[in-house]
Design an enzyme around this catalytic site. Structure first.
Site, PDB file in Angstrom:
ATOM      1  N   CYS A 215      16.771  12.286  -6.520  1.00 44.67           N
ATOM      2  CA  CYS A 215      15.684  13.168  -6.071  1.00 44.67           C
ATOM      3  C   CYS A 215      15.747  14.507  -6.815  1.00 44.67           C
ATOM      4  O   CYS A 215      15.429  14.568  -7.996  1.00 44.67           O
ATOM      5  CB  CYS A 215      15.729  13.330  -4.555  1.00 44.67           C
ATOM      6  SG  CYS A 215      14.172  13.979  -3.871  1.00 44.67           S
TER       7      CYS A 215
ATOM      8  N   HIS B 200      15.722   7.676  -2.724  1.00 43.66           N
ATOM      9  CA  HIS B 200      17.027   7.927  -2.128  1.00 43.66           C
ATOM     10  C   HIS B 200      17.770   6.614  -1.863  1.00 43.66           C
ATOM     11  O   HIS B 200      17.791   6.111  -0.735  1.00 43.66           O
ATOM     12  CB  HIS B 200      16.872   8.714  -0.821  1.00 43.66           C
ATOM     13  CG  HIS B 200      16.570  10.153  -1.023  1.00 43.66           C
ATOM     14  ND1 HIS B 200      17.547  11.121  -1.123  1.00 43.66           N
ATOM     15  CD2 HIS B 200      15.373  10.793  -1.178  1.00 43.66           C
ATOM     16  CE1 HIS B 200      16.983  12.306  -1.305  1.00 43.66           C
ATOM     17  NE2 HIS B 200      15.670  12.134  -1.352  1.00 43.66           N
TER      18      HIS B 200
ATOM     19  N   GLU C 169      20.849   6.193  -1.534  1.00 41.14           N
ATOM     20  CA  GLU C 169      21.959   6.414  -0.595  1.00 41.14           C
ATOM     21  C   GLU C 169      21.522   6.237   0.853  1.00 41.14           C
ATOM     22  O   GLU C 169      22.370   6.035   1.735  1.00 41.14           O
ATOM     23  CB  GLU C 169      22.579   7.800  -0.807  1.00 41.14           C
ATOM     24  CG  GLU C 169      21.903   8.953  -0.098  1.00 41.14           C
ATOM     25  CD  GLU C 169      20.587   9.397  -0.718  1.00 41.14           C
ATOM     26  OE1 GLU C 169      19.946  10.314  -0.172  1.00 41.14           O
ATOM     27  OE2 GLU C 169      20.175   8.843  -1.763  1.00 41.14           O
TER      28      GLU C 169
END
Length: 248
Positions: A116, A218, A220
């Site tokens: 990001c 994202h 993660e």
């Protein structure tokens, strides 16, 4: 010496606004980044913002790879633009810190993964620019700040042929989305790796030098449910491990 890659994760800075602790500076980082590195088989180290170049050089020497986390907007003065009225909050200290981090890790040819904001600051360091708000992108129509659960993908991306990202994810993928800015001009030594269906650049990677991958979404947040997103971190750690073995 550890056989597992040692991964530095850049932290952000939060200013406490509570009545009791107003103004207190807090080192902040979502634990998702830490969990993603642990799940992929690495050792995560959280890197608090500081601008002592000697400390930053030691980070780069000690660690095997750098993960640039998400967060506030990059100050447009870093790419020679004045702030648009839609610009969000910026933290100059963090910009300075991460620019130095990137430069030192690149000087030592160590792998970098940007997520990001991390994707955007990596591009800026290479001379690229940023759309300060997606509304400035002609023809953009996809909702890039989703209200769905963070671990669910909400829009499609098309991954470019001949890229590392295609080896990881294949031709197409479904990603989540939490951003109001995006890459405009891609920096030197980088290329587009993926785009959305409204032509927003969703990923970049290196064309020369050490391994660099930046993604606008994202992973993660998604790796808990998505093997594909786990593979992004596994591939990154494999690059770190292979690079480490070359240096031993």
């Amino acid at each position: 010496m550890s056989i597992k890659p040692l991964i530095g994760i850049s932290a952000s800075l939060t200013i406490d606004t509570s009545e009791k602790m107003a103004g207190r500076r807090i080192i902040s980082l979502s634990e998702n980044y830490v969990n993603a590195i642990l799940n992929a088989g690495g050792f995560p180290f959280i890197l608090p913002i500081n601008n002592d170049i000697n400390v930053i050089k030691e980070y780069a020497k000690f660690l095997d790879g750098l993960l640039l986390s998400g967060g506030y907007d990059v100050d447009p003065l870093n790419y020679d633009e004045d702030p648009n009225y839609k610009l969000g909050r910026t933290i100059n200290e963090r910009d300075e810190f991460e620019i130095k981090l990137i430069n030192e890790f690149e000087n030592l040819n160590k792998p970098i993964l940007g997520i990001c904001r991390g994707n955007q600051i990596l591009n800026v360091v290479h001379g690229g620019t940023i759309y300060q708000d997606i509304s400035l992108i002609k023809g953009s129509f996809i909702k890039h700040d989703q209200d769905a659960f963070e671990y669910d993908g909400t829009h499609r991306i098309t991954i470019e042929d001949g890229t590392k990202l295609k080896r990881i994810l294949g031709k197409n993928s479904l990603v989540n989305s939490y951003h109001h800015q995006a890459i405009k001009n891609v920096g030197e030594g980088l290329k587009i790796a993926a785009i959305s269906n409204d032509n927003v650049i969703e990923a970049i990677e290196n064309t020369t030098g050490s391994f660099k991958l930046g993604v606008q979404w994202h992973p993660e947040m998604m790796f808990y449910k998505s093997k594909d997103m786990s593979n992004i971190f596994r591939y990154f750690l494999l690059e770190c491990k292979n690079n480490k073995n070359k240096l031993i």
